[in-house]
Design a protein around this motif. Structure first.
Motif, PDB file in Angstrom:
ATOM      1  N   GLN A 161     -13.923   7.172  -2.009  1.00 16.48           N
ATOM      2  CA  GLN A 161     -13.723   8.618  -1.898  1.00 16.48           C
ATOM      3  C   GLN A 161     -13.146   9.161  -3.208  1.00 16.48           C
ATOM      4  OE1 GLN A 161     -11.865  10.117   1.746  1.00 16.48           O
ATOM      5  NE2 GLN A 161     -12.077   8.088   2.657  1.00 16.48           N
ATOM      6  N   ILE A 162     -13.358  10.463  -3.426  1.00 17.21           N
ATOM      7  CA  ILE A 162     -12.814  11.121  -4.615  1.00 17.21           C
ATOM      8  C   ILE A 162     -11.387  11.574  -4.328  1.00 17.21           C
ATOM      9  CG2 ILE A 162     -13.045  13.076  -6.203  1.00 17.21           C
ATOM     10  CD1 ILE A 162     -16.057  13.003  -5.690  1.00 17.21           C
ATOM     11  N   ILE A 163     -10.469  11.182  -5.202  1.00 12.26           N
ATOM     12  CA  ILE A 163      -9.067  11.566  -5.035  1.00 12.26           C
ATOM     13  C   ILE A 163      -8.521  12.096  -6.360  1.00 12.26           C
ATOM     14  CG2 ILE A 163      -8.621   9.964  -3.139  1.00 12.26           C
ATOM     15  CD1 ILE A 163      -7.133   9.020  -6.399  1.00 12.26           C
ATOM     16  N   THR A 164      -7.387  12.806  -6.261  1.00 10.42           N
ATOM     17  CA  THR A 164      -6.664  13.288  -7.442  1.00 10.42           C
ATOM     18  C   THR A 164      -5.234  12.782  -7.370  1.00 10.42           C
ATOM     19  OG1 THR A 164      -8.016  15.280  -7.650  1.00 10.42           O
ATOM     20  CG2 THR A 164      -5.835  15.334  -8.676  1.00 10.42           C
TER      21      THR A 164
ATOM     22  N   MET B  33      -8.963  15.236  -2.515  1.00 11.20           N
ATOM     23  CA  MET B  33      -7.801  14.741  -1.775  1.00 11.20           C
ATOM     24  C   MET B  33      -6.723  14.304  -2.761  1.00 11.20           C
ATOM     25  SD  MET B  33      -6.140  13.904   0.948  1.00 11.20           S
ATOM     26  CE  MET B  33      -7.378  14.149   2.219  1.00 11.20           C
ATOM     27  N   LYS B  34      -5.546  14.869  -2.668  1.00 13.69           N
ATOM     28  CA  LYS B  34      -4.435  14.494  -3.535  1.00 13.69           C
ATOM     29  C   LYS B  34      -3.639  13.383  -2.860  1.00 13.69           C
ATOM     30  CE  LYS B  34      -0.889  16.633  -6.423  1.00 13.69           C
ATOM     31  NZ  LYS B  34      -0.160  17.893  -6.718  1.00 13.69           N
ATOM     32  N   THR B  35      -3.376  12.304  -3.603  1.00 13.88           N
ATOM     33  CA  THR B  35      -2.664  11.174  -3.000  1.00 13.88           C
ATOM     34  C   THR B  35      -1.838  10.463  -4.073  1.00 13.88           C
ATOM     35  OG1 THR B  35      -2.904   9.236  -1.563  1.00 13.88           O
ATOM     36  CG2 THR B  35      -4.548   9.505  -3.307  1.00 13.88           C
ATOM     37  N   THR B  36      -1.329   9.289  -3.723  1.00 19.46           N
ATOM     38  CA  THR B  36      -0.536   8.486  -4.655  1.00 19.46           C
ATOM     39  C   THR B  36      -1.170   7.113  -4.807  1.00 19.46           C
ATOM     40  OG1 THR B  36       0.870   7.630  -2.878  1.00 19.46           O
ATOM     41  CG2 THR B  36       1.603   9.649  -3.980  1.00 19.46           C
TER      42      THR B  36
ATOM     43  N   GLY C 224      -5.595   2.769  -1.031  1.00 18.11           N
ATOM     44  CA  GLY C 224      -6.384   1.908  -0.148  1.00 18.11           C
ATOM     45  C   GLY C 224      -6.993   2.636   1.036  1.00 18.11           C
ATOM     46  N   LYS C 225      -6.463   3.813   1.362  1.00 24.04           N
ATOM     47  CA  LYS C 225      -6.991   4.607   2.474  1.00 24.04           C
ATOM     48  C   LYS C 225      -8.235   5.398   2.073  1.00 24.04           C
ATOM     49  CE  LYS C 225      -2.361   5.411   4.398  1.00 24.04           C
ATOM     50  NZ  LYS C 225      -1.362   6.476   4.719  1.00 24.04           N
ATOM     51  N   TYR C 226      -8.543   5.413   0.770  1.00 25.90           N
ATOM     52  CA  TYR C 226      -9.593   6.317   0.286  1.00 25.90           C
ATOM     53  C   TYR C 226     -10.660   5.602  -0.529  1.00 25.90           C
ATOM     54  CZ  TYR C 226      -5.933   9.611   1.576  1.00 25.90           C
ATOM     55  OH  TYR C 226      -4.965  10.305   2.270  1.00 25.90           O
TER      56      TYR C 226
ATOM     57  N   ARG D 247     -12.160   2.465  -6.134  1.00 26.54           N
ATOM     58  CA  ARG D 247     -13.037   1.299  -5.957  1.00 26.54           C
ATOM     59  C   ARG D 247     -12.192   0.079  -5.600  1.00 26.54           C
ATOM     60  NH1 ARG D 247     -17.892   4.093  -6.191  1.00 26.54           N
ATOM     61  NH2 ARG D 247     -18.220   5.057  -8.250  1.00 26.54           N
ATOM     62  N   GLU D 248     -12.744  -0.744  -4.742  1.00 33.25           N
ATOM     63  CA  GLU D 248     -12.104  -2.040  -4.487  1.00 33.25           C
ATOM     64  C   GLU D 248     -12.393  -2.969  -5.654  1.00 33.25           C
ATOM     65  OE1 GLU D 248     -11.484  -3.349  -0.070  1.00 33.25           O
ATOM     66  OE2 GLU D 248     -13.590  -2.761  -0.300  1.00 33.25           O
ATOM     67  N   ASP D 249     -11.373  -3.729  -6.064  1.00 34.55           N
ATOM     68  CA  ASP D 249     -11.547  -4.673  -7.169  1.00 34.55           C
ATOM     69  C   ASP D 249     -10.569  -5.822  -6.946  1.00 34.55           C
ATOM     70  OD1 ASP D 249     -11.652  -6.130  -9.493  1.00 34.55           O
ATOM     71  OD2 ASP D 249     -11.717  -4.380 -10.814  1.00 34.55           O
ATOM     72  N   GLU D 250     -11.098  -6.968  -6.571  1.00 35.64           N
ATOM     73  CA  GLU D 250     -10.240  -8.097  -6.234  1.00 35.64           C
ATOM     74  C   GLU D 250      -9.490  -8.644  -7.449  1.00 35.64           C
ATOM     75  OE1 GLU D 250     -13.607 -11.643  -6.449  1.00 35.64           O
ATOM     76  OE2 GLU D 250     -13.059 -10.783  -4.494  1.00 35.64           O
ATOM     77  N   ARG D 251      -9.924  -8.289  -8.655  1.00 38.48           N
ATOM     78  CA  ARG D 251      -9.223  -8.754  -9.855  1.00 38.48           C
ATOM     79  C   ARG D 251      -7.955  -7.948 -10.112  1.00 38.48           C
ATOM     80  NH1 ARG D 251     -14.074  -7.706 -13.820  1.00 38.48           N
ATOM     81  NH2 ARG D 251     -13.966  -5.834 -12.506  1.00 38.48           N
ATOM     82  N   ALA D 252      -7.899  -6.746  -9.588  1.00 39.09           N
ATOM     83  CA  ALA D 252      -6.735  -5.889  -9.807  1.00 39.09           C
ATOM     84  C   ALA D 252      -5.554  -6.363  -8.949  1.00 39.09           C
ATOM     85  CB  ALA D 252      -7.075  -4.441  -9.452  1.00 39.09           C
ATOM     86  N   PRO D 253      -4.324  -6.287  -9.470  1.00 36.36           N
ATOM     87  CA  PRO D 253      -3.160  -6.732  -8.684  1.00 36.36           C
ATOM     88  C   PRO D 253      -3.065  -6.059  -7.322  1.00 36.36           C
ATOM     89  CG  PRO D 253      -2.532  -6.359 -10.971  1.00 36.36           C
ATOM     90  CD  PRO D 253      -3.944  -5.875 -10.836  1.00 36.36           C
ATOM     91  N   SER D 254      -3.390  -4.765  -7.261  1.00 35.04           N
ATOM     92  CA  SER D 254      -3.298  -4.048  -5.987  1.00 35.04           C
ATOM     93  C   SER D 254      -4.580  -4.124  -5.176  1.00 35.04           C
ATOM     94  CB  SER D 254      -2.977  -2.568  -6.249  1.00 35.04           C
ATOM     95  OG  SER D 254      -4.062  -1.950  -6.930  1.00 35.04           O
ATOM     96  N   GLY D 255      -5.651  -4.626  -5.812  1.00 34.28           N
ATOM     97  CA  GLY D 255      -6.942  -4.709  -5.126  1.00 34.28           C
ATOM     98  C   GLY D 255      -7.822  -3.488  -5.329  1.00 34.28           C
ATOM     99  N   TYR D 256      -7.344  -2.502  -6.142  1.00 34.50           N
ATOM    100  CA  TYR D 256      -8.102  -1.261  -6.327  1.00 34.50           C
ATOM    101  C   TYR D 256      -8.034  -0.819  -7.796  1.00 34.50           C
ATOM    102  CZ  TYR D 256      -7.272  -1.236  -1.310  1.00 34.50           C
ATOM    103  OH  TYR D 256      -7.187  -1.590   0.002  1.00 34.50           O
ATOM    104  N   GLU D 257      -9.057  -0.052  -8.207  1.00 32.29           N
ATOM    105  CA  GLU D 257      -9.011   0.654  -9.474  1.00 32.29           C
ATOM    106  C   GLU D 257      -9.655   2.015  -9.277  1.00 32.29           C
ATOM    107  OE1 GLU D 257     -11.058  -1.690 -12.432  1.00 32.29           O
ATOM    108  OE2 GLU D 257     -12.996  -0.782 -11.935  1.00 32.29           O
TER     109      GLU D 257
END
Length: 429
Positions: free
Chosen positions: A14-17, A1-4, A9-11, A76-86
């Motif tokens: 899941q594996i994304i590019t 799945m190609k995304t930005t 947060g929608k994925y 991955r969800e990561d609460e330490r990251a500013p956006s909440g994801y890495e």
């Protein structure tokens, strides 16, 4: 799945590019941390040596700043990251390798950064400021569209000026003199007589030889104009508009405000109505604090800051002396020495962000003003026509976008609040 990055947060899981640039990196013997950006946001990509092929891990370690690439991995969800994801990176495809990128993570001087403005825009801080600018623009359109305004575009090339030609850029329009517009206001008055409530949003130009942190040569203005509206009603609209924009930025730019370390508690209190002080009282206020200013003089940055700090809110200064304001402002009904106008002063030392007034709607009085200001009746005949054919009370104002961006983002100098600033000694890049 190609995304930005803004959509990751929608994925989750899941594996994304994503197509990205490398903003920065650090690595140990076993893990490489990639700071990635794609224009919609920033995210950390984590490359674990034990989880990828040796070639991919070496690739990650060798990446240079601002190299463009496609990365594929698991969100991955990561609460330490500013956006909440890495992103747990699985593979890397280099698009273009950047070499010797000039803006490194070390400190650079302002002139160096301004010379490289085309690249400086990529930085996290500049990205956040531009996102806030965009939100102010977006919410401006939303506010005026929801309140029955239509957008009208005034000309940029004009044969006369709104406030005199002293600070205008002169050019030739074939065999005529012309000027770059310093305001679309006069044309917006004509539009208001046709459409009732209108607004414009566009570039304006002031040939002021000023180097202060509040001044640009080219800047953008939002200029609403309203038929059948008096000065008091206009002030209510202005404070409603500013409150709306502030709340929109607080709601939709949380990550950007955090990236800028903006103290949002100061913005959360910005809600209409705003305090008001007359010009007369402002002069007395400043004199009591030992400022050297006389009645009839305009306020400078220190004066505006002192007044704004007293209120800790945007504050209207109303009813300025006629002699220091534009020819089209309506006189006060009980005084002939002041006019029905107001400047809105932002808190925290950001100065005037709005100037507005009720406009003269009487034909004879406007003709007198022409004579007082030595204005050509031929050049302004069309403007006089608005008072000859169905004149009505009307008011309007102009908000300076860059000063508003500076205030809401907590940016010290307006040169960072426009993508490519035009300053007294800068026309590059």
């Amino acid at each position: 799945m190609k995304t930005t990055i803004s959509e990751v947060g929608k994925y989750v899981e899941q594996i994304i590019t994503m197509g990205v640039w490398l903003a920065n990196k650090r690595s140990s013997g076993k893990i490489a941390f990639l700071q990635l950006r794609d224009g919609t946001g920033f995210i950390q990509g984590v490359v674990v040596k034990a989880e990828v092929e040796e070639k991919i891990f070496q690739q990650a370690k060798d990446l240079t700043q601002e190299t463009s690439l496609y990365v594929t991995g698991v969100v991955r969800e990561d609460e330490r990251a500013p956006s909440g994801y890495e992103l747990s990176v699985q593979s890397i495809e280099i698009i273009h390798e950047a070499k010797d990128y000039p803006i490194t993570p070390k400190e650079h001087g302002t002139e160096f950064l301004m010379d490289h403005r085309h690249l400086w825009l990529r930085s996290k801080r500049q990205h956040a400021i531009m996102q806030i600018r965009n939100e102010i623009i977006r919410s401006t359109y939303e506010f005026f569209n929801e309140n029955g305004f239509i957008k009208v575009d005034p000309p940029i090339l004009t044969g006369s000026s709104a406030e005199g030609t002293t600070n205008l850029f002169h050019t030739k329009y074939f065999d005529e003199d012309a000027y770059l517009s310093q305001s679309g206001q006069l044309y917006m008055e004509a539009a208001a007589m046709a459409f009732n409530k209108v607004f414009s949003f566009g570039p304006t130009f002031r040939a002021e030889k000023s180097k202060t942190r509040r001044h640009l040569i080219e800047f953008w203005m939002i200029e609403p104009e309203m038929a059948f509206m008096d000065h008091e009603e206009s002030l209510v609209l202005q404070e409603s508009y500013v409150s709306y924009v502030v709340q929109a930025v607080l709601s939709n730019c949380k990550l950007e405000l955090k990236a800028l370390d903006r103290d949002i508690s100061k913005l959360e209190k910005i809600k209409a109505p705003f305090p008001r002080i007359s010009y007369d009282d402002a002069i007395e206020f400043l004199k009591e604090r030992e400022y050297d200013i006389k009645w009839g003089e305009d306020f400078g940055a220190p004066h505006e800051t002192a007044i704004a700090e007293h209120y800790d809110m945007p504050v209207f200064i109303v009813n300025y002396p006629k002699d220091i304001k534009a020819f089209y402002m309506k006189p006060h009904p009980t005084r002939d020495d002041v006019v029905l106008c107001a400047d809105l002063i932002a808190p925290e030392g950001y100065g005037e962000i709005i100037g507005g007034s009720q406009r003269i709607d009487d034909e004879k009085l406007l003709k007198d003003r022409y004579e007082e200001h030595n204005l050509s009746e031929d050049a302004y005949q069309w403007y006089m026509d608005l008072r000859k054919y169905g004149s009505v009370p009307h008011s309007g104002f102009g908000l300076g976008l860059e000063r508003t961006v500076a205030w809401l983002s907590g940016t010290e100098h307006v040169r960072e609040t426009i993508p490519f600033p035009r300053l007294l000694n800068r026309l590059y890049p």
